[in-house]
Design an enzyme around this catalytic site. Structure first.
Site: not given
Ligand code: ITT
Length: 186
Positions: A7, A9, A65, A168-169
């Protein structure tokens, strides 16, 4: 035990570390910048992503995701959550929902884990509402907007542990943890 989470993030990483702390497992980050395809479901995106990661790393790892699906917007932004956050942001979402009574939304998460030979998928959902204003400064992205149905607080007003208990996570990661306990590390 050590789990590799691919990830970019930091917030997701912190949430995963907090879940796995319960079983004293370390979560290490691999920031490979795996490609995220455009698809209608998180499962498809996760399958493509984990295949790419396992090919590259050649050792067990997982990805996650996620997306926010808003009922009144027919599931938008869903799989495009990141792009939409980076373009219109929370203010933009509030504007789209201006005057709309139905504030129902669901956060969805899909964890894809590959043990070197097989992929396992674990999904989690959190139902809730989009608040009428931005509330709290914890968490990330849409957290200040999302009020899970079990609480009056937004995710951004919660400690990581509290968010994980409802999110969710938190749910998808708990399923991953239970899978490890039952099948991989008995
Ligand atoms: P990875 O490198 O793990 O992919 P990412 O930020 O790109 O990290 P995603 O592709 O899963 O993650 O993107 C999902 C988006 O949905 C994320 O950038 C947020 O904008 C939103 N999101 C997902 N989970 C969230 C949460 O728990 N709280 C707030 N926003 C969330």
């Amino acid at each position: 035990m050590e789990l590799m989470f691919v990830t970019g993030n930091e917030h997701k990483l912190h949430e995963a570390k907090t879940v796995m702390k319960k079983v004293k497992w370390a979560v290490t980050q691999a920031d490979l910048g795996y490609p995220e395809i455009q698809a209608d479901t998180l499962e498809e995106i996760a399958h493509f992503g984990i295949n790419w990661c396992i090919e590259k790393l050649k050792k067990p790892c997982f990805i996650e995701d996620a997306g926010l699906f808003i009922d009144a917007l027919h599931g938008f932004p869903g799989p495009y959550s990141k792009y939409v956050f980076n373009t219109i942001g929370n203010e933009g979402i509030l504007r789209l929902l201006d005057g709309i009574c139905n504030r129902d939304a669901v956060f969805k998460s899909v964890v894809a884990y590959n043990n070197g030979s097989k992929t396992h998928i674990f999904a989690g959902e959190a139902k809730g509402q989009i608040g009428s204003e931005i509330k709290g400064d914890g968490g990330f992205c849409y957290d200040p907007l999302f009020i899970p149905e079990e609480s009056a607080l937004s995710f951004a007003e919660m400690e990581t542990k509290e968010k994980n208990a409802l999110s969710h996570r938190g749910k998808s990661l708990n399923k991953l943890m239970n899978y490890f306990r039952e099948y991989e590390y008995r």
